[in-house]
Design a protein around this motif. Structure first.
Motif, PDB file in Angstrom:
ATOM      1  N   SER A 283      14.975  -9.830  -0.772  1.00 26.97           N
ATOM      2  CA  SER A 283      13.947 -10.692  -1.342  1.00 26.97           C
ATOM      3  C   SER A 283      12.802 -10.918  -0.370  1.00 26.97           C
ATOM      4  O   SER A 283      11.901 -11.686  -0.655  1.00 26.97           O
ATOM      5  N   TYR A 284      12.861 -10.289   0.792  1.00 24.11           N
ATOM      6  CA  TYR A 284      11.821 -10.453   1.794  1.00 24.11           C
ATOM      7  C   TYR A 284      10.610  -9.612   1.405  1.00 24.11           C
ATOM      8  O   TYR A 284      10.720  -8.402   1.181  1.00 24.11           O
ATOM      9  N   VAL A 285       9.457 -10.261   1.302  1.00 24.71           N
ATOM     10  CA  VAL A 285       8.236  -9.562   0.900  1.00 24.71           C
ATOM     11  C   VAL A 285       7.543  -9.037   2.151  1.00 24.71           C
ATOM     12  O   VAL A 285       7.181  -9.803   3.045  1.00 24.71           O
ATOM     13  N   HIS A 286       7.345  -7.736   2.206  1.00 29.17           N
ATOM     14  CA  HIS A 286       6.763  -7.106   3.394  1.00 29.17           C
ATOM     15  C   HIS A 286       5.273  -6.853   3.228  1.00 29.17           C
ATOM     16  O   HIS A 286       4.750  -6.771   2.115  1.00 29.17           O
ATOM     17  N   SER A 287       4.611  -6.684   4.379  1.00 26.45           N
ATOM     18  CA  SER A 287       3.176  -6.419   4.401  1.00 26.45           C
ATOM     19  C   SER A 287       2.844  -5.075   5.022  1.00 26.45           C
ATOM     20  O   SER A 287       1.682  -4.776   5.267  1.00 26.45           O
ATOM     21  N   VAL A 288       3.863  -4.275   5.296  1.00 29.59           N
ATOM     22  CA  VAL A 288       3.670  -2.895   5.731  1.00 29.59           C
ATOM     23  C   VAL A 288       4.182  -1.989   4.625  1.00 29.59           C
ATOM     24  O   VAL A 288       5.347  -2.080   4.229  1.00 29.59           O
ATOM     25  N   LYS A 289       3.308  -1.151   4.109  1.00 32.78           N
ATOM     26  CA  LYS A 289       3.650  -0.305   2.970  1.00 32.78           C
ATOM     27  C   LYS A 289       3.432   1.170   3.309  1.00 32.78           C
ATOM     28  O   LYS A 289       2.629   1.521   4.165  1.00 32.78           O
TER      29      LYS A 289
ATOM     30  N   ILE B 230       2.255   2.009  11.487  1.00 30.31           N
ATOM     31  CA  ILE B 230       0.832   2.133  11.136  1.00 30.31           C
ATOM     32  C   ILE B 230       0.059   2.667  12.339  1.00 30.31           C
ATOM     33  O   ILE B 230      -0.775   3.567  12.231  1.00 30.31           O
ATOM     34  N   ARG B 231       0.370   2.118  13.489  1.00 32.50           N
ATOM     35  CA  ARG B 231      -0.321   2.498  14.725  1.00 32.50           C
ATOM     36  C   ARG B 231      -0.041   3.954  15.100  1.00 32.50           C
ATOM     37  O   ARG B 231      -0.901   4.649  15.630  1.00 32.50           O
ATOM     38  N   ARG B 232       1.167   4.425  14.814  1.00 32.04           N
ATOM     39  CA  ARG B 232       1.591   5.749  15.276  1.00 32.04           C
ATOM     40  C   ARG B 232       1.345   6.873  14.276  1.00 32.04           C
ATOM     41  O   ARG B 232       1.219   8.033  14.682  1.00 32.04           O
ATOM     42  N   CYS B 233       1.296   6.572  12.983  1.00 33.16           N
ATOM     43  CA  CYS B 233       1.253   7.622  11.964  1.00 33.16           C
ATOM     44  C   CYS B 233      -0.030   8.449  12.065  1.00 33.16           C
ATOM     45  O   CYS B 233      -1.135   7.916  11.911  1.00 33.16           O
ATOM     46  N   PRO B 234       0.077   9.758  12.298  1.00 33.07           N
ATOM     47  CA  PRO B 234      -1.129  10.588  12.420  1.00 33.07           C
ATOM     48  C   PRO B 234      -1.791  10.897  11.077  1.00 33.07           C
ATOM     49  O   PRO B 234      -2.914  11.381  11.037  1.00 33.07           O
ATOM     50  N   HIS B 235      -1.083  10.592   9.985  1.00 28.47           N
ATOM     51  CA  HIS B 235      -1.604  10.919   8.657  1.00 28.47           C
ATOM     52  C   HIS B 235      -2.067   9.683   7.884  1.00 28.47           C
ATOM     53  O   HIS B 235      -2.418   9.790   6.707  1.00 28.47           O
ATOM     54  N   LYS B 236      -2.049   8.513   8.536  1.00 26.66           N
ATOM     55  CA  LYS B 236      -2.474   7.255   7.907  1.00 26.66           C
ATOM     56  C   LYS B 236      -1.680   6.967   6.630  1.00 26.66           C
ATOM     57  O   LYS B 236      -2.213   6.456   5.639  1.00 26.66           O
ATOM     58  N   ALA B 237      -0.391   7.298   6.668  1.00 26.00           N
ATOM     59  CA  ALA B 237       0.450   7.106   5.486  1.00 26.00           C
ATOM     60  C   ALA B 237       1.033   5.697   5.414  1.00 26.00           C
ATOM     61  O   ALA B 237       1.599   5.319   4.392  1.00 26.00           O
ATOM     62  N   LYS B 238       0.922   4.930   6.491  1.00 25.38           N
ATOM     63  CA  LYS B 238       1.379   3.540   6.479  1.00 25.38           C
ATOM     64  C   LYS B 238       0.143   2.639   6.503  1.00 25.38           C
ATOM     65  O   LYS B 238      -0.861   2.953   7.136  1.00 25.38           O
ATOM     66  N   ARG B 239       0.235   1.524   5.804  1.00 28.04           N
ATOM     67  CA  ARG B 239      -0.910   0.623   5.765  1.00 28.04           C
ATOM     68  C   ARG B 239      -0.439  -0.826   5.711  1.00 28.04           C
ATOM     69  O   ARG B 239       0.676  -1.121   5.272  1.00 28.04           O
ATOM     70  N   ALA B 240      -1.311  -1.696   6.179  1.00 29.43           N
ATOM     71  CA  ALA B 240      -1.036  -3.129   6.121  1.00 29.43           C
ATOM     72  C   ALA B 240      -1.572  -3.694   4.812  1.00 29.43           C
ATOM     73  O   ALA B 240      -2.662  -3.329   4.368  1.00 29.43           O
ATOM     74  N   VAL B 241      -0.801  -4.575   4.208  1.00 32.67           N
ATOM     75  CA  VAL B 241      -1.195  -5.183   2.938  1.00 32.67           C
ATOM     76  C   VAL B 241      -1.488  -6.663   3.168  1.00 32.67           C
ATOM     77  O   VAL B 241      -0.649  -7.404   3.671  1.00 32.67           O
ATOM     78  N   SER B 242      -2.689  -7.070   2.818  1.00 32.35           N
ATOM     79  CA  SER B 242      -3.068  -8.484   2.923  1.00 32.35           C
ATOM     80  C   SER B 242      -3.963  -8.823   1.738  1.00 32.35           C
ATOM     81  O   SER B 242      -4.296  -7.953   0.928  1.00 32.35           O
ATOM     82  N   SER B 243      -4.340 -10.071   1.640  1.00 31.52           N
ATOM     83  CA  SER B 243      -5.167 -10.522   0.518  1.00 31.52           C
ATOM     84  C   SER B 243      -6.616 -10.090   0.700  1.00 31.52           C
ATOM     85  O   SER B 243      -7.069  -9.824   1.822  1.00 31.52           O
ATOM     86  N   LYS B 244      -7.339 -10.040  -0.389  1.00 30.45           N
ATOM     87  CA  LYS B 244      -8.781  -9.863  -0.354  1.00 30.45           C
ATOM     88  C   LYS B 244      -9.440 -11.239  -0.384  1.00 30.45           C
ATOM     89  O   LYS B 244      -8.869 -12.209  -0.871  1.00 30.45           O
ATOM     90  N   LEU B 245     -10.650 -11.293   0.134  1.00 32.90           N
ATOM     91  CA  LEU B 245     -11.347 -12.572   0.226  1.00 32.90           C
ATOM     92  C   LEU B 245     -11.509 -13.225  -1.146  1.00 32.90           C
ATOM     93  O   LEU B 245     -11.511 -14.456  -1.265  1.00 32.90           O
TER      94      LEU B 245
ATOM     95  N   PRO C  70      -5.154 -10.569  12.628  1.00 30.37           N
ATOM     96  CA  PRO C  70      -5.109  -9.204  13.161  1.00 30.37           C
ATOM     97  C   PRO C  70      -3.789  -8.506  12.857  1.00 30.37           C
ATOM     98  O   PRO C  70      -3.601  -7.358  13.221  1.00 30.37           O
ATOM     99  N   CYS C  71      -2.871  -9.205  12.159  1.00 28.45           N
ATOM    100  CA  CYS C  71      -1.469  -8.796  12.163  1.00 28.45           C
ATOM    101  C   CYS C  71      -0.823  -8.880  10.785  1.00 28.45           C
ATOM    102  O   CYS C  71      -0.899  -9.940  10.143  1.00 28.45           O
ATOM    103  N   PRO C  72      -0.185  -7.797  10.291  1.00 26.23           N
ATOM    104  CA  PRO C  72       0.482  -7.864   8.988  1.00 26.23           C
ATOM    105  C   PRO C  72       1.679  -8.801   8.973  1.00 26.23           C
ATOM    106  O   PRO C  72       2.051  -9.332   7.920  1.00 26.23           O
ATOM    107  N   ALA C  73       2.318  -9.027  10.123  1.00 28.18           N
ATOM    108  CA  ALA C  73       3.485  -9.904  10.164  1.00 28.18           C
ATOM    109  C   ALA C  73       3.128 -11.335   9.780  1.00 28.18           C
ATOM    110  O   ALA C  73       3.956 -12.058   9.221  1.00 28.18           O
TER     111      ALA C  73
END
Length: 421
Positions: A3-9, A51-66, A195-198
């Motif tokens: 049930s933990y909602v993550h911000s790294v997708k 996210i920091r390591r992926c050379p193909h940008k396949a991981k992304r941080a999810v946050s709200s829009k303004l 600055p942080c998805p966590a």
């Protein structure tokens, strides 16, 4: 069921199954299956390392829009101290705070101001009888979750004090209701600029019995260009900043520790270094310390994957900016120094299943551990990742748990086919 909602997708369409993320995940939460990365939601700590390591940008941080803040009548911005390090030649924080008002916020409350209050109360906390030393800062949610999953024996060392973001959220709400008594609780929206998805995960999930007072988390990278367009440095602007060197210092590794005014401290940044320190604390292989500051991101919060600038450039900019500031603008009175207010604390830590736990049954766990060790001894031991697991031990565990098949070990299969014994 998780049930933990993550911000790294994961964006599977970009994933090449290259195993880069596999080898750098600190909790072994990633496997490669069918040539695509798969994230184990129970183990993920939203550190953003993939996210920091992926050379193909396949991981992304999810946050709200303004735009998510539009549902509130009164919108409050909580800028993280690391936001100030994103701008070149910034000599006055007020330009950033004024810019936030111009892009649609009704008020701004600096997290760095709350950080100075937390620092003052941390000094008092360390003098309290019964505290377990070394005290580990609770400011980084990645570290708190990492301890729960990998180092549960250190839970009692975590400081039970809310992070500056939460203190700022509470104080900003109180300020809004004090200055605008016509506002109802549901009229007030609080937005942390992170600055942080966590931090986004922290807000979504709460913290054990504590529900975050932040409504939305917006990334620094999303808001950066909006601010650049509004920060007119030739204008006369109102003096809004209410924090000093101590508060701004929290953006970089060592800033929180130096504000404790105690020589018996350690500050480490970067997830590998954090794990190394936690290992040493757990094993007793570390000097007698009173306070430990751990930041999962390199350089501290300035190194978060939702920031814009290189963390070392941002850190240098903050050092330059701090030269013009007082030590602190939020000192405690003699009356305040007597005790720490109850609303600065959380009551309990979230409960996680340690990743080392194989079963709730002791006998079953012992049997599985023996099977894992026996299988691991038969594997090549080169941790190549071709099987889809980060190392041979993890692969052996997957096989014993029946989430992988022994045939997935390519080298073992080749040896069998060649007749090598």
């Amino acid at each position: 069921m998780n049930s933990y909602v993550h911000s790294v997708k994961l964006d599977a369409s970009k994933c090449k199954g290259c195993t880069t993320c596999l080898h750098h995940c600190p909790t072994e939460a990633i496997r490669i299956k069918d040539q695509k990365a798969v994230i184990d939601q129970e183990r993920c700590i939203d550190c953003g390392e993939c996210i920091r390591r992926c050379p193909h940008k396949a991981k992304r941080a999810v946050s709200s829009k303004l735009e998510a803040m539009d549902r509130f009548k009164w919108k409050i911005a909580l800028p993280a101290p690391s936001l100030y390090g994103q701008f070149d030649n910034l000599d006055d924080i007020d330009y950033v705070l004024d810019g936030l008002l111009k892009i649609g916020f009704d008020d701004v409350f600096e997290v760095s101001k709350a950080a100075e209050l937390v620092s003052a109360y941390t000094r008092l906390y360390l003098k309290t009888d019964g505290v377990n030393f070394p005290v580990i800062s609770s400011a980084c949610p990645v570290v708190v979750r990492l301890i729960g999953l990998r180092f549960p024996s250190l839970n009692d060392n975590i400081m039970r004090m809310l992070p500056p973001m939460e203190v700022a959220a509470r104080l900003s709400r109180e300020k809004a209701k004090r200055e605008h008594p016509e506002l109802k609780d549901e009229d007030i929206g609080v937005c942390f600029i992170s600055p942080c998805p966590a931090k986004a995960s922290y807000v979504k999930n709460g913290f054990a019995d504590y529900k975050s007072q932040v409504d939305e988390v917006v990334s620094i990278s999303d808001i950066y260009f909006l601010l650049i367009g509004e920060m007119k440095r030739d204008e006369n602007i109102e003096s809004l900043s209410d924090s000093g060197i101590i508060g701004i210092g929290w953006a970089s590794s060592g800033g929180e520790s130096s504000a404790v005014f105690n020589e018996n401290y350690l500050a480490a940044d970067g997830i590998d270094n954090v794990i190394r320190v936690l290992d040493q604390i757990e094993n007793g292989n570390i000097p007698q310390l009173e306070f430990i500051e751990l930041n999962a991101c390199p350089g501290g919060c300035v190194g978060g994957v939702m920031a814009m600038q290189n963390p070392f450039i941002a850190r240098a900019r903050l050092q330059s900016l701090r030269r013009y500031l007082p030590i602190s603008r939020n000192l405690l009175s003699k009356e305040d120094e007597r005790y720490i207010p109850a609303d600065y604390f959380f009551n309990e830590l979230p409960r996680y299943n340690p990743i080392s736990r194989l079963s709730d049954n002791m006998a079953e766990s012992m049997r599985m551990m023996a099977d894992i060790q026996r299988l691991k001894d038969t594997l090549p031991g080169i941790d190549c990742g071709a099987c889809g697991a980060p190392n041979c031990r993890a692969f052996a565990e997957d096989v014993v748990k029946k989430t992988a098949k022994i045939e997935n070990c390519v080298l073992l299969k080749l040896a069998d086919n060649s007749g090598v014994e």
